[in-house]
Design a protein around this motif. Structure first.
Motif, PDB file in Angstrom:
ATOM      1  N   SER A 122       1.054   9.027  -6.039  1.00 55.32           N
ATOM      2  CA  SER A 122       1.071  10.583  -5.429  1.00 55.32           C
ATOM      3  C   SER A 122       1.986  11.491  -6.611  1.00 55.32           C
ATOM      4  O   SER A 122       1.985  12.256  -6.724  1.00 55.32           O
ATOM      5  CB  SER A 122       1.809  10.710  -4.060  1.00 55.32           C
ATOM      6  OG  SER A 122       0.931   9.909  -3.103  1.00 55.32           O
ATOM      7  N   LEU A 178       0.628   4.011  -2.909  1.00 53.93           N
ATOM      8  CA  LEU A 178       0.351   5.585  -2.789  1.00 53.93           C
ATOM      9  C   LEU A 178       1.552   6.320  -3.307  1.00 53.93           C
ATOM     10  O   LEU A 178       1.258   7.377  -3.642  1.00 53.93           O
ATOM     11  CB  LEU A 178       0.239   5.739  -1.177  1.00 53.93           C
ATOM     12  CG  LEU A 178       0.240   6.797  -0.502  1.00 53.93           C
ATOM     13  CD1 LEU A 178      -1.087   7.440  -1.174  1.00 53.93           C
ATOM     14  CD2 LEU A 178       0.255   6.993   0.946  1.00 53.93           C
ATOM     15  N   GLN A 193       0.813  -1.210   0.116  1.00 54.47           N
ATOM     16  CA  GLN A 193      -0.113  -0.126  -0.053  1.00 54.47           C
ATOM     17  C   GLN A 193       0.642   1.236  -0.071  1.00 54.47           C
ATOM     18  O   GLN A 193       0.317   2.160  -0.481  1.00 54.47           O
ATOM     19  CB  GLN A 193      -0.983   0.209   1.149  1.00 54.47           C
ATOM     20  CG  GLN A 193      -0.398  -0.213   2.640  1.00 54.47           C
ATOM     21  CD  GLN A 193       0.107   1.120   3.007  1.00 54.47           C
ATOM     22  OE1 GLN A 193      -0.374   2.142   2.773  1.00 54.47           O
ATOM     23  NE2 GLN A 193       0.849   0.859   4.268  1.00 54.47           N
ATOM     24  N   SER A 194       1.786   1.224   0.636  1.00 51.48           N
ATOM     25  CA  SER A 194       2.658   2.432   0.634  1.00 51.48           C
ATOM     26  C   SER A 194       3.342   2.623  -1.028  1.00 51.48           C
ATOM     27  O   SER A 194       3.664   3.962  -1.121  1.00 51.48           O
ATOM     28  CB  SER A 194       4.001   2.293   1.787  1.00 51.48           C
ATOM     29  OG  SER A 194       4.772   1.139   1.354  1.00 51.48           O
TER      30      SER A 194
END
Length: 235
Positions: free
Chosen positions: A205, A201, A197-198
């Protein structure tokens, strides 16, 4: 003679200049890996002392599954990020982002656009000019290697993860589990998904923030004066 004495230094400076990006990140990788090992050893020792067990030396810690699983779980998530990014950006677009291709170029593009086969130049890689399996492999080699490294590091994470999981449970006098059972265990997926998930993201981003923000001189950013709607333009 005087010029000859300076040649090696000039050659070294040129090598560092020409390879500064990979050298800087390679050195940063080694330093942070060493820092992780030192901090991890201290934390591992604290756990053993708290459980009234015999601490292990630093060299011994580097051979433990505890250290190995922490390293491999980070590696697999990073290579997953690049694997998805390399393949995803073939088809997926983001209007205004330098991380995206131009909006009319979705897909693998034509031989002319890619400079392969009959459109290869004299300085093109040899396998770009040939046809058949060699060109097909070379045309997808970056994403394929990223994907293979991801799978291998994820496999390594699962193997070292089950060893670390069982060591902890044995210290608590609990029964160990097998590798296949560990693949469905919460510990394995907790380690995996918190990294995935990081990474997703971070990539998402970067794709959207680069539409509206700039970094002067960086190829990851559009030129400062480029319009927000400019797509596939790098600084």
């Amino acid at each position: 003679m005087k010029g000859a004495r300076h040649t090696p230094a000039k050659g070294l400076r040129r090598f560092v200049r020409d390879n500064g990006l990979s050298l800087a990140f390679g050195l940063g990788f080694l330093l942070t890996l060493a820092g992780q090992a030192v901090a991890g050893h201290a934390e591992f020792t604290n756990r053993l002392v708290a459980e009234e067990l015999q601490p292990v030396g630093f060299g011994g810690y580097l051979l433990t599954s505890d250290f190995a699983v922490d390293v491999t779980e980070n590696w697999q998530s990073e290579y997953l990020q690049f694997f998805l990014y390399v393949f995803g950006t073939v088809w997926l677009l983001q209007r205004g982002s330098p991380e995206s291709k131009e909006l009319d170029r979705a897909g693998p593009e034509t031989d002319r656009q890619q400079g392969v086969g009959a459109y290869a130049r004299a300085d093109s890689p040899r396998w770009a000019a040939v046809g058949g399996l060699r060109q097909a492999w070379f045309s997808r080699s970056l994403g394929t290697v990223m994907g293979v490294v991801f799978l291998l590091s994820w496999l390594a994470q699962s193997v070292t993860g089950v060893a670390a999981y069982n060591e902890e449970h044995l210290r608590e006098l609990q029964a160990p589990i097998g590798w296949t059972a560990y693949l469905t265990a919460a510990d394995f997926w907790d380690r995996t998904l918190q990294n995935w998930q990081s990474e997703l993201l971070a990539v998402g981003s970067m794709a959207i923030l680069s539409v509206y923000l700039r970094q002067r001189g960086s190829p990851e950013s559009k030129p400062v004066g480029a319009a927000h709607t400019s797509t596939g333009v790098e600084g």
